[in-house]
Design a protein around this motif. Structure first.
Motif, PDB file in Angstrom:
ATOM      1  N   SER A 127      -3.444 -29.778 -45.595  1.00 59.52           N
ATOM      2  CA  SER A 127      -2.671 -30.327 -46.696  1.00 59.52           C
ATOM      3  C   SER A 127      -3.039 -31.754 -47.063  1.00 59.52           C
ATOM      4  O   SER A 127      -2.437 -32.313 -47.961  1.00 59.52           O
ATOM      5  CB  SER A 127      -1.174 -30.230 -46.383  1.00 59.52           C
ATOM      6  OG  SER A 127      -0.940 -30.516 -45.039  1.00 59.52           O
ATOM      7  N   PRO A 130      -4.359 -32.369 -51.138  1.00 59.94           N
ATOM      8  CA  PRO A 130      -3.306 -32.438 -52.155  1.00 59.94           C
ATOM      9  C   PRO A 130      -2.253 -33.501 -51.871  1.00 59.94           C
ATOM     10  O   PRO A 130      -1.769 -34.131 -52.810  1.00 59.94           O
ATOM     11  CB  PRO A 130      -2.667 -31.057 -52.128  1.00 59.94           C
ATOM     12  CG  PRO A 130      -3.271 -30.345 -51.004  1.00 59.94           C
ATOM     13  CD  PRO A 130      -4.444 -31.061 -50.512  1.00 59.94           C
ATOM     14  N   LEU A 131      -1.928 -33.699 -50.594  1.00 60.46           N
ATOM     15  CA  LEU A 131      -0.959 -34.754 -50.291  1.00 60.46           C
ATOM     16  C   LEU A 131      -1.493 -36.092 -50.750  1.00 60.46           C
ATOM     17  O   LEU A 131      -0.773 -36.918 -51.311  1.00 60.46           O
ATOM     18  CB  LEU A 131      -0.669 -34.813 -48.792  1.00 60.46           C
ATOM     19  CG  LEU A 131       0.470 -33.959 -48.268  1.00 60.46           C
ATOM     20  CD1 LEU A 131       0.741 -34.290 -46.817  1.00 60.46           C
ATOM     21  CD2 LEU A 131       1.728 -34.185 -49.086  1.00 60.46           C
TER      22      LEU A 131
ATOM     23  N   PHE B  50      13.332 -26.154 -45.622  1.00 57.61           N
ATOM     24  CA  PHE B  50      12.458 -25.402 -46.526  1.00 57.61           C
ATOM     25  C   PHE B  50      12.084 -26.210 -47.767  1.00 57.61           C
ATOM     26  O   PHE B  50      10.995 -26.041 -48.300  1.00 57.61           O
ATOM     27  CB  PHE B  50      13.106 -24.072 -46.886  1.00 57.61           C
ATOM     28  CG  PHE B  50      13.069 -23.100 -45.740  1.00 57.61           C
ATOM     29  CD1 PHE B  50      11.877 -22.473 -45.402  1.00 57.61           C
ATOM     30  CD2 PHE B  50      14.182 -22.850 -44.974  1.00 57.61           C
ATOM     31  CE1 PHE B  50      11.814 -21.601 -44.330  1.00 57.61           C
ATOM     32  CE2 PHE B  50      14.132 -21.985 -43.896  1.00 57.61           C
ATOM     33  CZ  PHE B  50      12.946 -21.358 -43.573  1.00 57.61           C
ATOM     34  N   PHE B  52      11.599 -29.572 -47.867  1.00 56.91           N
ATOM     35  CA  PHE B  52      10.515 -30.456 -47.467  1.00 56.91           C
ATOM     36  C   PHE B  52       9.243 -29.664 -47.191  1.00 56.91           C
ATOM     37  O   PHE B  52       8.148 -30.081 -47.529  1.00 56.91           O
ATOM     38  CB  PHE B  52      10.906 -31.260 -46.224  1.00 56.91           C
ATOM     39  CG  PHE B  52      11.710 -32.475 -46.532  1.00 56.91           C
ATOM     40  CD1 PHE B  52      11.088 -33.680 -46.820  1.00 56.91           C
ATOM     41  CD2 PHE B  52      13.090 -32.420 -46.560  1.00 56.91           C
ATOM     42  CE1 PHE B  52      11.825 -34.809 -47.118  1.00 56.91           C
ATOM     43  CE2 PHE B  52      13.840 -33.552 -46.841  1.00 56.91           C
ATOM     44  CZ  PHE B  52      13.206 -34.739 -47.127  1.00 56.91           C
ATOM     45  N   PHE B  53       9.416 -28.496 -46.561  1.00 58.40           N
ATOM     46  CA  PHE B  53       8.229 -27.702 -46.260  1.00 58.40           C
ATOM     47  C   PHE B  53       7.533 -27.252 -47.546  1.00 58.40           C
ATOM     48  O   PHE B  53       6.312 -27.275 -47.645  1.00 58.40           O
ATOM     49  CB  PHE B  53       8.593 -26.490 -45.403  1.00 58.40           C
ATOM     50  CG  PHE B  53       7.443 -25.541 -45.248  1.00 58.40           C
ATOM     51  CD1 PHE B  53       6.340 -25.910 -44.493  1.00 58.40           C
ATOM     52  CD2 PHE B  53       7.453 -24.311 -45.881  1.00 58.40           C
ATOM     53  CE1 PHE B  53       5.261 -25.051 -44.372  1.00 58.40           C
ATOM     54  CE2 PHE B  53       6.378 -23.451 -45.755  1.00 58.40           C
ATOM     55  CZ  PHE B  53       5.282 -23.823 -45.001  1.00 58.40           C
ATOM     56  N   VAL B  55       7.515 -28.755 -50.436  1.00 58.89           N
ATOM     57  CA  VAL B  55       6.852 -29.870 -51.114  1.00 58.89           C
ATOM     58  C   VAL B  55       5.653 -30.380 -50.329  1.00 58.89           C
ATOM     59  O   VAL B  55       4.582 -30.611 -50.892  1.00 58.89           O
ATOM     60  CB  VAL B  55       7.851 -31.023 -51.356  1.00 58.89           C
ATOM     61  CG1 VAL B  55       7.146 -32.207 -51.999  1.00 58.89           C
ATOM     62  CG2 VAL B  55       8.994 -30.544 -52.226  1.00 58.89           C
ATOM     63  N   PHE B  56       5.831 -30.559 -49.017  1.00 61.01           N
ATOM     64  CA  PHE B  56       4.779 -31.203 -48.232  1.00 61.01           C
ATOM     65  C   PHE B  56       3.965 -30.239 -47.390  1.00 61.01           C
ATOM     66  O   PHE B  56       3.071 -30.650 -46.676  1.00 61.01           O
ATOM     67  CB  PHE B  56       5.385 -32.287 -47.338  1.00 61.01           C
ATOM     68  CG  PHE B  56       6.037 -33.388 -48.109  1.00 61.01           C
ATOM     69  CD1 PHE B  56       5.271 -34.292 -48.837  1.00 61.01           C
ATOM     70  CD2 PHE B  56       7.411 -33.517 -48.142  1.00 61.01           C
ATOM     71  CE1 PHE B  56       5.856 -35.306 -49.558  1.00 61.01           C
ATOM     72  CE2 PHE B  56       8.015 -34.536 -48.865  1.00 61.01           C
ATOM     73  CZ  PHE B  56       7.242 -35.427 -49.584  1.00 61.01           C
ATOM     74  N   PHE B  59       3.163 -26.176 -50.894  1.00 60.85           N
ATOM     75  CA  PHE B  59       2.448 -26.570 -52.109  1.00 60.85           C
ATOM     76  C   PHE B  59       1.052 -27.103 -51.788  1.00 60.85           C
ATOM     77  O   PHE B  59       0.066 -26.641 -52.350  1.00 60.85           O
ATOM     78  CB  PHE B  59       3.265 -27.590 -52.915  1.00 60.85           C
ATOM     79  CG  PHE B  59       2.451 -28.410 -53.855  1.00 60.85           C
ATOM     80  CD1 PHE B  59       1.907 -27.835 -55.000  1.00 60.85           C
ATOM     81  CD2 PHE B  59       2.183 -29.746 -53.586  1.00 60.85           C
ATOM     82  CE1 PHE B  59       1.123 -28.591 -55.852  1.00 60.85           C
ATOM     83  CE2 PHE B  59       1.392 -30.501 -54.424  1.00 60.85           C
ATOM     84  CZ  PHE B  59       0.867 -29.923 -55.560  1.00 60.85           C
ATOM     85  N   PRO B  60       0.925 -28.061 -50.823  1.00 58.87           N
ATOM     86  CA  PRO B  60      -0.415 -28.543 -50.490  1.00 58.87           C
ATOM     87  C   PRO B  60      -1.332 -27.431 -49.995  1.00 58.87           C
ATOM     88  O   PRO B  60      -2.521 -27.409 -50.330  1.00 58.87           O
ATOM     89  CB  PRO B  60      -0.151 -29.565 -49.385  1.00 58.87           C
ATOM     90  CG  PRO B  60       1.218 -30.027 -49.619  1.00 58.87           C
ATOM     91  CD  PRO B  60       1.958 -28.834 -50.125  1.00 58.87           C
TER      92      PRO B  60
END
Lengths: 281, 332
Positions: A127, A130-131, B50, B52-53, B55-56, B59-60
């Motif tokens: 990640s 993208p982060l 969920f 936070f998961f 978003v971070f 999604f990534p």
């Protein structure tokens, strides 16, 4: 898990066992002690053969140079803020979710729990790109929230709290509180948090240590000269911003000292926490 | 309001066996609220994780897969050019990628195998009733509290070629000095040593915890059968620890796949190459080099996905091995 087996079958140690353990302890502690030895001399002393084995008189001087040149003052404050927030957030959110998974009934509970556990398998490398784009977009580069926010929840934490609360929190206690008319938040506040306190302390300590030592993401999100955590600042030292080896060691010492002190004070609890987490996890 | 309440309660004779209308309504409202609370609060409690998961984490994860199909440069992250699978196909032709993969496996084995074996032995010793056992437990765990950065910086000095303590000790033993930083194998061994040093105590405590929950009568009956301590260790302790050993294998493998800080800092200033000949450049380091030194974020994303796929394969192998192990030993 039974609590009674501890100590029931402990072998009595002989001299050999003792000697080997002393050797292991020495091997574990020596690099740390030697960091202090190296940090207390001049770099000239480190270039001698044999290398120094005892403390010199330049420790404060080297600490001061490391402090100012490597931004370590800022770094230590930053790391405390980051590790503290991450630990607090992880403990709070993990207890909420852990309680729900341990004691409440709801649809998709098992599927969601499996999802939580599944996320533990995803490597952080997956990640970072993208982060990084995300925080660049938000202009958060070098801002602490870019390190804090992704760390606020942890799958391990949720799982850890669930395992603990499943065993440690009697369901009758929750039912009794409900009969008395308490809503879920009151139950959380007056029943769950008190019951979870030992596990929360352990999770908090483990998370704090992990966040303090986190390396991969901070080094991408923060810069050495701007707003570093200790680990990022130490990277600058290692890459030769400060060429003096003794100063590098002084920096390494400064970055490790707070956790070492915590180990001196809370060592037994941390050990107990890891062992407890291991058996239940 | 008060007079109304009084009126109603007067209208309803006390103890008449039915509640007043107002009481009934209040109770209904409360029970509705109660039901709503019971129904929805679990979701409220798990929502932060969920959210936070998503978003971070999620999604990534997906975005990385998408970015891997593009040409994205760190200098202009907003400009993306579709290249399909080219980032991946270039990896297959990339010597540095295969080098990094081989190094990751090599260093992973060099660090994980000794680490877990030593931890097992250490845990066995810690399981003895000893004076100062609390001290020993804390002492062997201390490296865990040391950061990658601090530990690596110290070991760089200890492994120094000309003035390092380790070469000095080798000299005392009559051996030649070793070039720990530039040799192919010596540098990998040195990097692995840092990992072993930091994690052995931690794993030992995990094993120790598992050992202490092995039922004591297993040992008693083994002792009655005349098993020596070593035989007890091999035939009682190790089999009982199988799930724990598997767990530590999985965790250490994941850790080894992501090895990054040690090789980054082991080469005193040379950056992300992992030694002059890339001799200890790991996948994690290579990803960092591609993304943040060479500024090719698309290629870095492809490396990240390759790492993920490798982990999945490792996970599947672990699972198969585990199934065979438990199938072969557990039931019979």
């Amino acid at each position: 898990m039974s609590r009674t087996t501890e100590g029931k079958r402990q072998l009595t140690g002989g001299r050999v066992a003792h000697a080997v353990l002393i050797l292991f302890a020495a091997g574990s502690l020596f690099p740390l002690v030697w960091t202090a030895v190296a940090a207390s001399g001049t770099s000239g002393r480190l270039a001698r053969t044999p290398p120094p084995f005892w403390f010199g008189g330049h420790l404060l001087e080297n600490l001061e140079i490391a402090w100012t040149d490597a931004n370590l003052g800022t770094a230590l404050i930053n790391t405390t803020v980051v590790a503290g927030s991450v630990a607090a957030g992880t403990v709070f959110f993990s207890t909420l979710a852990g309680f729900a998974f341990a004691k409440l009934r709801f649809r998709f509970r098992n599927a969601l729990l499996a999802l939580v556990i599944g996320t533990m398998m995803v490597p952080p490398q997956l990640s970072v790109v993208p982060l990084y784009l995300l925080i660049a977009e938000l202009s958060w580069t070098d801002r602490l929230q870019s390190v804090v926010l992704p760390g606020l929840v942890s799958a391990f934490g949720v799982f850890f709290m669930r395992q603990y609360l499943t065993g440690a929190l009697p369901t009758e206690l929750i039912e009794a509180a409900r009969v008395d008319g308490a809503g879920s938040w009151r139950v959380m506040w007056h029943v769950v948090f008190p019951a979870a306190r030992p596990a929360m302390a352990v999770l908090g300590m483990l998370t704090f240590v992990m966040a303090w030592n986190d390396f991969f993401w901070p080094i991408i999100a923060l810069t050495q000269s701007g707003n570093p955590t200790v680990q990022v600042a130490l990277t600058g030292l290692g890459r030769g911003y400060v060429p003096d080896q003794s100063v590098i060691m002084a920096g390494a010492l400064l970055g490790t000292l707070p956790l070492l002190l915590a180990f001196v004070v809370f060592g037994r609890q941390i050990v107990g926490g890891i062992m407890q987490g291991a058996v239940k996890g | 309001m008060a007079p109304v309440a009084g009126e109603v309660s007067v209208a309803a004779p006390p103890g008449a066996g039915y509640a007043s209308l107002r009481d009934e309504r209040r109770r209904a409202r409360r029970s509705r609220r109660h039901r709503r609370d019971l129904r929805w609060s679990p979701y409220v409690f798990v929502a932060p994780f969920f959210t936070f998961f998503a978003v971070f984490g999620l999604f990534p994860l997906l975005y990385t897969g998408w970015a891997a199909l593009h040409r994205v440069e760190l200098t202009a992250p907003g400009r993306r050019e579709w290249v399909g699978l080219r980032n991946f196909s270039r990896l297959l032709d990339d010597d540095f990628f295969w080098n990094a993969l081989a190094n990751t496996v090599t260093i992973g084995l060099l660090s994980t195998v000794p680490q877990l074996l030593i931890a097992l032995g250490l845990a066995h010793l810690l399981d003895h009733r000893l004076r100062g056992s609390a001290f020993f437990r804390v002492a062997v765990l201390t490296p865990y509290a040391t950061s990658v950065a601090a530990a690596t910086l110290v070991f760089v000095l200890l492994f120094g070629r000309d003035h390092g303590l380790i070469n000095w000790a080798l000299g005392l033993a009559g051996l030649d000095a070793v070039d720990w930083q530039n040799g192919d194998w010596t540098s990998r061994i040195a990097v692995s040593t840092i990992v072993v040093w930091r994690w052995t105590g931690y794993n030992a405590l995990i094993y120790l915890a598992a050992m202490q929950s092995v039922p004591g009568d297993l040992y008693e009956s083994a002792a009655l059968d005349g098993a020596s301590r070593w035989q007890q260790f091999v035939h009682v302790t190790v089999p009982s620890l199988r799930p724990t050993i598997l767990f530590t294998c999985v965790v250490s493998t994941i850790g080894a796949t992501q090895l990054f800080g040690e090789p980054l800092l082991f080469n005193g200033g040379a950056g992300a190459t992992g030694g002059v000949n890339h001799q200890y450049q790991t996948l994690g380091l290579y990803l960092y080099e591609q993304g943040w030194v060479n500024l090719h974020l698309g290629r870095a994303s492809a490396i990240a996905w390759a790492m993920f796929l490798i982990l999945l394969v490792v996970g599947a192998v672990n699972w198969l091995v585990a199934r065979r192990l438990t199938g072969g030993g557990g039931e019979r």
